[in-house]
Enzyme design. Sequence first.
Site, PDB file in Angstrom:
ATOM      1  CG  HIS A   1      15.664  -3.200  -4.238  1.00 11.14           C
ATOM      2  ND1 HIS A   1      15.674  -4.146  -3.225  1.00 11.14           N
ATOM      3  CD2 HIS A   1      14.417  -3.244  -4.777  1.00 11.14           C
ATOM      4  CE1 HIS A   1      14.490  -4.727  -3.167  1.00 11.14           C
ATOM      5  NE2 HIS A   1      13.697  -4.196  -4.095  1.00 11.14           N
TER       6      HIS A   1
ATOM      7  CG  HIS B   1       9.026   2.339  -1.918  1.00  7.97           C
ATOM      8  ND1 HIS B   1       8.309   2.028  -3.056  1.00  7.97           N
ATOM      9  CD2 HIS B   1       9.192   1.180  -1.237  1.00  7.97           C
ATOM     10  CE1 HIS B   1       8.037   0.735  -3.057  1.00  7.97           C
ATOM     11  NE2 HIS B   1       8.563   0.191  -1.960  1.00  7.97           N
TER      12      HIS B   1
END
EC number: 3.1.4.58
Length: 178
Positions: free
Chosen positions: A34, A118
Amino acid sequence: MFVAVVPPEPIKEELSEFLAPRDGMPWIDPEQWHLTLAFLAQVAQHRVDDLVEALERTAAKHESFELSLAGAGAFPDEFTAKVLWLAPAADMSRLAAGVRNACNSAGATPDGQRFVGHLTIARLKRSLDARKWLQVLDTFRSAPWLVEEVELVHSHLREGQSGRPRYETVASVALGSA
């Protein structure tokens, strides 16, 4: 808990295929991939409904957008890496700021870390010089996908495989639904 963008299954499969022949790194399970928008260390149970409502109001102000993964990095840095990650090829800072403000308004204070978009793909037990790994990871470019929602996720520590967290989606909130 955390609020995140979760890649769809075809993107997870694409990245899994890229990482499969690359042994020697503790790759994270694709089900845990995620892009965190806000990390919430503690959320009181009585605040969850207010948090979901605040996220719905904020998400409605942000249109769906196309996203792909392109580029690699490491925390804290490439010379003493403890985490390897892939970067989003779109600026997610405005969405992250809106999500963090919504969390604050609902009494669910996010951590104070600066937002760095990220997707974590490896967590290391010992730091290492990751420059060669980053050169390899930097060649990955995912197909684009349409981000249409953000998810509020509860992290159950040490309940997943190998003592990792188990994630449970509490709410999926549509973008641009105002």
